[in-house]
Design an enzyme around this catalytic site. Structure first.
Site, mmCIF file in Angstrom:
data_model
loop_
_atom_site.group_PDB
_atom_site.id
_atom_site.type_symbol
_atom_site.label_atom_id
_atom_site.label_comp_id
_atom_site.label_asym_id
_atom_site.label_seq_id
_atom_site.Cartn_x
_atom_site.Cartn_y
_atom_site.Cartn_z
ATOM 1 N N LYS A 140 -57.896 -64.959 31.239
ATOM 2 C CA LYS A 140 -57.927 -66.344 30.768
ATOM 3 C C LYS A 140 -57.531 -66.439 29.290
ATOM 4 C CE LYS A 140 -58.889 -70.601 30.065
ATOM 5 N NZ LYS A 140 -58.364 -71.764 30.729
ATOM 6 N N CYS A 198 -58.345 -75.835 24.399
ATOM 7 C CA CYS A 198 -58.105 -74.544 25.058
ATOM 8 C C CYS A 198 -57.253 -73.648 24.188
ATOM 9 C CB CYS A 198 -57.409 -74.785 26.391
ATOM 10 S SG CYS A 198 -58.203 -76.066 27.349
HETATM 11 N N1 SAJ Z 1 -47.521 -77.581 22.737
HETATM 12 C C1 SAJ Z 1 -46.506 -77.404 21.814
HETATM 13 N N2 SAJ Z 1 -45.333 -76.873 22.246
HETATM 14 C C2 SAJ Z 1 -45.123 -76.522 23.551
HETATM 15 C C3 SAJ Z 1 -46.167 -76.682 24.470
HETATM 16 C C4 SAJ Z 1 -47.362 -77.224 24.043
HETATM 17 O O1 SAJ Z 1 -46.645 -77.712 20.619
HETATM 18 O O2 SAJ Z 1 -44.020 -76.071 23.853
HETATM 19 C C5 SAJ Z 1 -48.799 -78.143 22.296
HETATM 20 C C6 SAJ Z 1 -49.198 -79.427 23.016
HETATM 21 O O3 SAJ Z 1 -48.614 -80.539 22.412
HETATM 22 C C7 SAJ Z 1 -50.684 -79.394 22.858
HETATM 23 C C8 SAJ Z 1 -51.019 -77.894 22.942
HETATM 24 O O4 SAJ Z 1 -49.815 -77.228 22.677
HETATM 25 O O5 SAJ Z 1 -51.089 -79.879 21.597
HETATM 26 C C9 SAJ Z 1 -51.562 -77.422 24.265
HETATM 27 O O6 SAJ Z 1 -50.944 -78.074 25.352
HETATM 28 P P1 SAJ Z 1 -50.555 -77.384 26.753
HETATM 29 O O7 SAJ Z 1 -50.028 -78.438 27.643
HETATM 30 O O8 SAJ Z 1 -49.680 -76.226 26.530
HETATM 31 O O9 SAJ Z 1 -51.898 -76.771 27.291
HETATM 32 P P2 SAJ Z 1 -53.391 -77.341 27.526
HETATM 33 O O10 SAJ Z 1 -54.212 -76.962 26.347
HETATM 34 O O11 SAJ Z 1 -53.411 -78.749 27.925
HETATM 35 O O12 SAJ Z 1 -53.818 -76.483 28.789
HETATM 36 C C10 SAJ Z 1 -53.817 -75.066 28.693
HETATM 37 C C11 SAJ Z 1 -53.083 -74.496 29.910
HETATM 38 N N3 SAJ Z 1 -52.807 -73.083 29.680
HETATM 39 C C12 SAJ Z 1 -51.554 -72.591 29.780
HETATM 40 O O13 SAJ Z 1 -50.595 -73.268 30.027
HETATM 41 C C13 SAJ Z 1 -51.415 -71.107 29.568
HETATM 42 C C14 SAJ Z 1 -53.914 -74.687 31.146
HETATM 43 O O14 SAJ Z 1 -53.326 -74.021 32.256
HETATM 44 C C15 SAJ Z 1 -55.332 -74.152 30.923
HETATM 45 O O15 SAJ Z 1 -56.136 -74.362 32.051
HETATM 46 C C16 SAJ Z 1 -55.933 -74.903 29.771
HETATM 47 O O16 SAJ Z 1 -55.145 -74.630 28.615
HETATM 48 C C17 SAJ Z 1 -57.353 -74.454 29.578
HETATM 49 O O17 SAJ Z 1 -58.266 -75.195 29.979
HETATM 50 O O18 SAJ Z 1 -57.576 -73.348 29.070
#
Ligand code: SAJ
Length: 442
Positions: A215, A269
């Site tokens: 995780k 997360c």
């Molecule tokens: N972000 C960027 N650039 C990107 C992708 C995301 O700046 O290319 C930013 C987003 O704007 C946001 C943050 O990262 O602020 C996180 O967003 P996210 O959509 O990547 O992820 P979370 O936090 O919503 O969900 C993550 C997921 N983990 C992964 O994709 C590895 C999800 O599967 C997990 O279940 C979740 O964390 C969790 O609960 O841990």
């Protein structure tokens, strides 16, 4: 193993969808939360969070008689702990002059304690909360041992992280692969049987500490990769290159997949979990530590871009579009967009923020607009901070009629430059200091 009744402890973004999904698959579920307000809301067939499809699923579960909520656990075949693991507010760790954040495990501790009086031989306890490595064996098992029963001998104990994406939780709960780490192979098998009631993705059995690491590795991997994208945006800015163009070309390479730069990394997360590794082993995690630093500093870099667009921030009226931590969710926790708004305000700008998913959010220090129009009407600049689908559909010609602003700053590559410029705006984009044409002229 056969499960008739389970208790899900913690009815937040993960616990509530998990509880209602189990109920929808024929298991009697008692949802437990310390907040009487949440319990009352759910028992009335309402919900306290925004997640597509969740309200309907909770209502069906309540009506079917399979789901109800209470403030205390009861006897059950299995107990699932899905409570938050935030940072400690005022305490930090230190290693070689570098400070790092520490996990606050109080909610996991009290959830485990609340199970002790109800734990019986043959039960299964599953920890879902994201936790530092070894939490299941070093923190949860000793608490549960206060029942007089031993994990792995008298009852099953496992760690199974949620991996669902906010906004897609109900679908991903069912379709994603799921890892179950048991303190014994029998515990992993019991977890396999439980989640097998609804998980259609692959279910992988392993040991508890491996599952904890899996995780943390997933979210840390993403954080480090976003950090490099953010660092690329700074380099592109310095060298007069359009980072979005450069990334799209680099990504044509079959083994390259650069993520998107933006105002930073938020949510509960990805911006949190890497610290659990740093806390557990600061002496061997410099990359993880510095990636966190890069992403945490990104809102300041974004503010510099906005400052450059406006000359100075003092007294400037700025319409901030989006305060959520990512597109199309109402979650404003740990949001880099909110941090950008706060820094702008701190540096003398007057920010009016429009967050369509939570227009009446109480964000200390930020003036929340009651509509898009109210946010932009008297603005000097419009700043796009979150790629909400509805913002991407804007017609710049229509926006031009509703605002005094003629400068827009796009921090997420959401808008087309030509469309805005044809409507009379100057558009600046994060990581795009000069156009490639200007660059070539240099
Ligand atoms: N972000 C960027 N650039 C990107 C992708 C995301 O700046 O290319 C930013 C987003 O704007 C946001 C943050 O990262 O602020 C996180 O967003 P996210 O959509 O990547 O992820 P979370 O936090 O919503 O969900 C993550 C997921 N983990 C992964 O994709 C590895 C999800 O599967 C997990 O279940 C979740 O964390 C969790 O609960 O841990």
């Amino acid at each position: 193993m056969n499960f008739q009744k389970i208790c899900v402890i913690g009815l937040g973004y993960i616990g509530l969808p998990t509880a209602s999904t189990f109920a929808a698959h024929g298991i009697k579920v008692l949802g437990v939360d310390i907040s009487p307000h949440i319990i009352e809301t759910i028992n009335k067939g309402q919900i306290h969070i925004h997640e597509p499809g969740l309200l309907e699923e909770v209502q069906k579960a309540i009506q079917s008689g399979n789901f109800r909520a209470a403030t205390k656990p009861e006897d059950a075949d299995a107990f699932i702990i899905a409570v938050p693991t935030p940072f400690q507010e005022n305490k930090f760790g230190e290693y070689n002059g570098l400070t790092y954040k520490l996990a606050d495990m109080r909610a996991v501790t009290s959830a485990a304690e609340s199970i002790v009086p109800f734990l019986r031989k043959g039960n299964l306890v599953v920890l879902e909360s994201t936790s530092p490595p070894r939490t299941t064996v070093d923190l949860v098992a000793p608490i549960l041992a206060r029942s007089g029963l031993k994990a792995g001998r008298d009852f099953h104990l496992a760690y199974s992280p949620e991996r669902v994406l906010p906004g897609q939780i109900l679908r991903e709960l069912i379709e994603n692969a799921r890892v179950i780490g048991g303190v014994t192979p029998e515990s992993a098998q019991a977890g396999y049987d439980l989640y097998g009631t609804f998980v259609k993705g692959q279910i992988i059995k392993t040991d508890a500490t491996t599952a904890e690491m899996v995780k943390l590795m997933e979210n840390t991997y993403r954080d480090v990769n976003i950090a490099i994208a953010n660092e690329f945006s700074r380099l592109a800015d310095k060298f007069g290159v359009d980072v979005w163009e450069a990334i799209s070309i680099a990504n044509l390479h079959p083994r390259v997949k650069i993520l998107s730069p933006g105002p930073g990394v938020g949510g509960h997360c990805i911006s949190v979990d890497p610290w659990f590794f740093v806390e557990a082993a600061p002496e061997i995690t410099p990359l993880i530590y510095h990636s966190r630093q890069v992403n945490d500093a990104q809102p300041h870099f974004v503010v510099e871009t906005i400052k450059r667009a406006l000359g100075s921030l003092k007294g400037k009226k700025i319409a901030a579009l989006g305060l959520a931590y990512k597109p199309d969710v109402d979650d404003l926790r740990e949001s880099p967009a909110n941090e950008v708004a706060q820094i702008l305000q701190h540096e003398g700008a007057q920010v009016k923020a429009w967050e369509p998913f939570k227009p009446d959010a109480n964000m200390p220090g930020i003036d929340m607009a009651s509509s898009l129009e109210a946010a932009i009407i008297e603005a000097d600049a419009i700043v796009l901070l979150v790629k909400h689908a509805e913002f991407l559909k804007f017609n710049p010609l229509e926006i031009a009629k509703k605002t005094s602003a003629r400068i827009v700053v796009d921090t997420v590559n959401g808008w087309k430059k030509e469309a805005w410029e044809n409507a009379g705006f100057t558009l600046l984009r994060l990581g795009k200091n000069k156009s490639p044409v200007e660059n070539r002229k240099l």
